[in-house]
Motif scaffolding. Structure first.
Motif, PDB file in Angstrom:
ATOM      1  N   LYS A  77     -12.949 -48.269  -1.390  1.00  0.00           N
ATOM      2  CA  LYS A  77     -13.106 -48.922  -2.694  1.00  0.00           C
ATOM      3  C   LYS A  77     -14.221 -48.307  -3.535  1.00  0.00           C
ATOM      4  O   LYS A  77     -14.169 -48.340  -4.748  1.00  0.00           O
ATOM      5  CB  LYS A  77     -13.372 -50.417  -2.503  1.00  0.00           C
ATOM      6  CG  LYS A  77     -12.287 -51.139  -1.769  1.00  0.00           C
ATOM      7  CD  LYS A  77     -10.996 -51.126  -2.555  1.00  0.00           C
ATOM      8  CE  LYS A  77      -9.952 -51.934  -1.815  1.00  0.00           C
ATOM      9  NZ  LYS A  77      -8.623 -51.479  -2.081  1.00  0.00           N
ATOM     10  N   PHE A  78     -15.255 -47.770  -2.903  1.00  0.00           N
ATOM     11  CA  PHE A  78     -16.404 -47.177  -3.588  1.00  0.00           C
ATOM     12  C   PHE A  78     -17.030 -48.133  -4.608  1.00  0.00           C
ATOM     13  O   PHE A  78     -17.367 -47.746  -5.712  1.00  0.00           O
ATOM     14  CB  PHE A  78     -16.024 -45.863  -4.276  1.00  0.00           C
ATOM     15  CG  PHE A  78     -15.655 -44.771  -3.330  1.00  0.00           C
ATOM     16  CD1 PHE A  78     -16.563 -44.272  -2.423  1.00  0.00           C
ATOM     17  CD2 PHE A  78     -14.368 -44.244  -3.332  1.00  0.00           C
ATOM     18  CE1 PHE A  78     -16.220 -43.272  -1.547  1.00  0.00           C
ATOM     19  CE2 PHE A  78     -14.014 -43.241  -2.457  1.00  0.00           C
ATOM     20  CZ  PHE A  78     -14.944 -42.755  -1.565  1.00  0.00           C
ATOM     21  N   VAL A  79     -17.160 -49.396  -4.241  1.00  0.00           N
ATOM     22  CA  VAL A  79     -17.780 -50.359  -5.142  1.00  0.00           C
ATOM     23  C   VAL A  79     -19.293 -50.403  -4.960  1.00  0.00           C
ATOM     24  O   VAL A  79     -20.009 -50.800  -5.868  1.00  0.00           O
ATOM     25  CB  VAL A  79     -17.182 -51.772  -4.952  1.00  0.00           C
ATOM     26  CG1 VAL A  79     -15.755 -51.811  -5.425  1.00  0.00           C
ATOM     27  CG2 VAL A  79     -17.291 -52.233  -3.516  1.00  0.00           C
ATOM     28  N   ASP A  80     -19.762 -49.996  -3.813  1.00  0.00           N
ATOM     29  CA  ASP A  80     -21.193 -50.007  -3.524  1.00  0.00           C
ATOM     30  C   ASP A  80     -21.745 -48.594  -3.710  1.00  0.00           C
ATOM     31  O   ASP A  80     -21.103 -47.611  -3.341  1.00  0.00           O
ATOM     32  CB  ASP A  80     -21.426 -50.495  -2.089  1.00  0.00           C
ATOM     33  CG  ASP A  80     -22.884 -50.706  -1.776  1.00  0.00           C
ATOM     34  OD1 ASP A  80     -23.685 -50.809  -2.732  1.00  0.00           O
ATOM     35  OD2 ASP A  80     -23.222 -50.771  -0.583  1.00  0.00           O
ATOM     36  N   ILE A  81     -22.919 -48.482  -4.288  1.00  0.00           N
ATOM     37  CA  ILE A  81     -23.532 -47.173  -4.540  1.00  0.00           C
ATOM     38  C   ILE A  81     -23.781 -46.418  -3.242  1.00  0.00           C
ATOM     39  O   ILE A  81     -23.718 -45.189  -3.217  1.00  0.00           O
ATOM     40  CB  ILE A  81     -24.826 -47.310  -5.375  1.00  0.00           C
ATOM     41  CG1 ILE A  81     -25.281 -45.964  -5.937  1.00  0.00           C
ATOM     42  CG2 ILE A  81     -25.938 -47.938  -4.566  1.00  0.00           C
ATOM     43  CD1 ILE A  81     -24.436 -45.461  -7.031  1.00  0.00           C
ATOM     44  N   SER A  82     -24.035 -47.138  -2.148  1.00  0.00           N
ATOM     45  CA  SER A  82     -24.274 -46.465  -0.870  1.00  0.00           C
ATOM     46  C   SER A  82     -23.008 -45.753  -0.373  1.00  0.00           C
ATOM     47  O   SER A  82     -23.100 -44.699   0.249  1.00  0.00           O
ATOM     48  CB  SER A  82     -24.775 -47.457   0.179  1.00  0.00           C
ATOM     49  OG  SER A  82     -23.792 -48.427   0.455  1.00  0.00           O
ATOM     50  N   GLU A  83     -21.836 -46.322  -0.678  1.00  0.00           N
ATOM     51  CA  GLU A  83     -20.586 -45.653  -0.301  1.00  0.00           C
ATOM     52  C   GLU A  83     -20.408 -44.352  -1.082  1.00  0.00           C
ATOM     53  O   GLU A  83     -19.967 -43.348  -0.532  1.00  0.00           O
ATOM     54  CB  GLU A  83     -19.391 -46.578  -0.546  1.00  0.00           C
ATOM     55  CG  GLU A  83     -19.353 -47.776   0.370  1.00  0.00           C
ATOM     56  CD  GLU A  83     -18.244 -48.744  -0.004  1.00  0.00           C
ATOM     57  OE1 GLU A  83     -17.637 -48.593  -1.078  1.00  0.00           O
ATOM     58  OE2 GLU A  83     -17.990 -49.662   0.795  1.00  0.00           O
ATOM     59  N   LEU A  84     -20.751 -44.374  -2.364  1.00  0.00           N
ATOM     60  CA  LEU A  84     -20.675 -43.150  -3.172  1.00  0.00           C
ATOM     61  C   LEU A  84     -21.663 -42.096  -2.679  1.00  0.00           C
ATOM     62  O   LEU A  84     -21.327 -40.913  -2.596  1.00  0.00           O
ATOM     63  CB  LEU A  84     -20.948 -43.460  -4.641  1.00  0.00           C
ATOM     64  CG  LEU A  84     -19.787 -44.029  -5.430  1.00  0.00           C
ATOM     65  CD1 LEU A  84     -20.233 -44.431  -6.815  1.00  0.00           C
ATOM     66  CD2 LEU A  84     -18.662 -43.026  -5.504  1.00  0.00           C
ATOM     67  N   LYS A  85     -22.863 -42.527  -2.357  1.00  0.00           N
ATOM     68  CA  LYS A  85     -23.867 -41.588  -1.848  1.00  0.00           C
ATOM     69  C   LYS A  85     -23.394 -40.955  -0.541  1.00  0.00           C
ATOM     70  O   LYS A  85     -23.547 -39.753  -0.340  1.00  0.00           O
ATOM     71  CB  LYS A  85     -25.207 -42.296  -1.630  1.00  0.00           C
ATOM     72  CG  LYS A  85     -25.942 -42.596  -2.903  1.00  0.00           C
ATOM     73  CD  LYS A  85     -27.265 -43.297  -2.602  1.00  0.00           C
ATOM     74  CE  LYS A  85     -28.006 -43.637  -3.852  1.00  0.00           C
ATOM     75  NZ  LYS A  85     -29.264 -44.345  -3.585  1.00  0.00           N
ATOM     76  N   GLU A  86     -22.823 -41.758   0.330  1.00  0.00           N
ATOM     77  CA  GLU A  86     -22.315 -41.240   1.604  1.00  0.00           C
ATOM     78  C   GLU A  86     -21.170 -40.255   1.380  1.00  0.00           C
ATOM     79  O   GLU A  86     -21.090 -39.217   2.034  1.00  0.00           O
ATOM     80  CB  GLU A  86     -21.860 -42.404   2.497  1.00  0.00           C
ATOM     81  CG  GLU A  86     -21.375 -41.975   3.861  1.00  0.00           C
ATOM     82  CD  GLU A  86     -22.441 -41.320   4.719  1.00  0.00           C
ATOM     83  OE1 GLU A  86     -22.087 -40.494   5.578  1.00  0.00           O
ATOM     84  OE2 GLU A  86     -23.647 -41.614   4.523  1.00  0.00           O
ATOM     85  N   PHE A  87     -20.288 -40.568   0.440  1.00  0.00           N
ATOM     86  CA  PHE A  87     -19.177 -39.674   0.121  1.00  0.00           C
ATOM     87  C   PHE A  87     -19.701 -38.321  -0.351  1.00  0.00           C
ATOM     88  O   PHE A  87     -19.271 -37.271   0.136  1.00  0.00           O
ATOM     89  CB  PHE A  87     -18.287 -40.299  -0.958  1.00  0.00           C
ATOM     90  CG  PHE A  87     -17.250 -39.360  -1.502  1.00  0.00           C
ATOM     91  CD1 PHE A  87     -16.099 -39.088  -0.777  1.00  0.00           C
ATOM     92  CD2 PHE A  87     -17.424 -38.741  -2.726  1.00  0.00           C
ATOM     93  CE1 PHE A  87     -15.138 -38.225  -1.264  1.00  0.00           C
ATOM     94  CE2 PHE A  87     -16.468 -37.873  -3.220  1.00  0.00           C
ATOM     95  CZ  PHE A  87     -15.332 -37.617  -2.493  1.00  0.00           C
ATOM     96  N   TYR A  88     -20.617 -38.315  -1.317  1.00  0.00           N
ATOM     97  CA  TYR A  88     -21.149 -37.058  -1.839  1.00  0.00           C
ATOM     98  C   TYR A  88     -22.009 -36.320  -0.815  1.00  0.00           C
ATOM     99  O   TYR A  88     -22.023 -35.083  -0.794  1.00  0.00           O
ATOM    100  CB  TYR A  88     -21.912 -37.300  -3.141  1.00  0.00           C
ATOM    101  CG  TYR A  88     -20.977 -37.511  -4.296  1.00  0.00           C
ATOM    102  CD1 TYR A  88     -20.144 -36.490  -4.747  1.00  0.00           C
ATOM    103  CD2 TYR A  88     -20.888 -38.742  -4.923  1.00  0.00           C
ATOM    104  CE1 TYR A  88     -19.272 -36.688  -5.796  1.00  0.00           C
ATOM    105  CE2 TYR A  88     -20.012 -38.946  -5.973  1.00  0.00           C
ATOM    106  CZ  TYR A  88     -19.203 -37.917  -6.394  1.00  0.00           C
ATOM    107  OH  TYR A  88     -18.330 -38.110  -7.429  1.00  0.00           O
ATOM    108  N   LYS A  89     -22.669 -37.042   0.034  1.00  0.00           N
ATOM    109  CA  LYS A  89     -23.439 -36.407   1.106  1.00  0.00           C
ATOM    110  C   LYS A  89     -22.503 -35.649   2.046  1.00  0.00           C
ATOM    111  O   LYS A  89     -22.751 -34.488   2.381  1.00  0.00           O
ATOM    112  CB  LYS A  89     -24.225 -37.470   1.880  1.00  0.00           C
ATOM    113  CG  LYS A  89     -25.035 -36.952   3.031  1.00  0.00           C
ATOM    114  CD  LYS A  89     -25.773 -38.114   3.687  1.00  0.00           C
ATOM    115  CE  LYS A  89     -26.117 -37.795   5.106  1.00  0.00           C
ATOM    116  NZ  LYS A  89     -26.697 -38.930   5.817  1.00  0.00           N
TER     117      LYS A  89
END
Length: 107
Positions: A77-89
């Motif tokens: 879902k990428f609703v949380d900023i931590s999920e986006l950070k993990e994805f880009y990491k």
């Protein structure tokens, strides 16, 4: 998707479309040939007319890569900023080694 066979591979736990990696590999090889022809002056004989179409193969490669990214992340879902950070990491970790090798080889 009608006409495309989608398999679920338990070892990678992702959707996989048969043949998509083959097209991506061919595109990658043609992009490498295009750059080596331009930067190193290599000739590929009768394949030169195809190698010179590097921009088309680059477009195909990016489209397929984007589609593969979509398939592997379609349930997130990428609703949380931590999920986006993990994805880009994870993306940076997977891209940087190849980038560094290519940078060293060509420059």
């Amino acid at each position: 998707m009608k006409g495309l066979e989608i398999m679920h591979t338990p070892t990678y736990n992702r959707n996989y479309i048969i043949g998509i990696d083959f097209i991506r590999i061919i595109s990658c090889i043609m992009i490498l040939a295009f750059h080596s022809r331009g930067m190193l002056g290599l000739s590929y004989g009768f394949l030169n007319k195809y190698v010179d179409q590097g921009a088309i193969f680059c477009t195909i490669f990016f489209m397929i890569s984007g589609f593969s990214l979509y398939l592997s992340n379609e349930n997130k879902k990428f609703v949380d900023i931590s999920e986006l950070k993990e994805f880009y990491k994870r993306r940076c970790i997977s891209i940087m080694p190849t980038f560094v090798v290519a940078w060293i080889v060509y420059y």
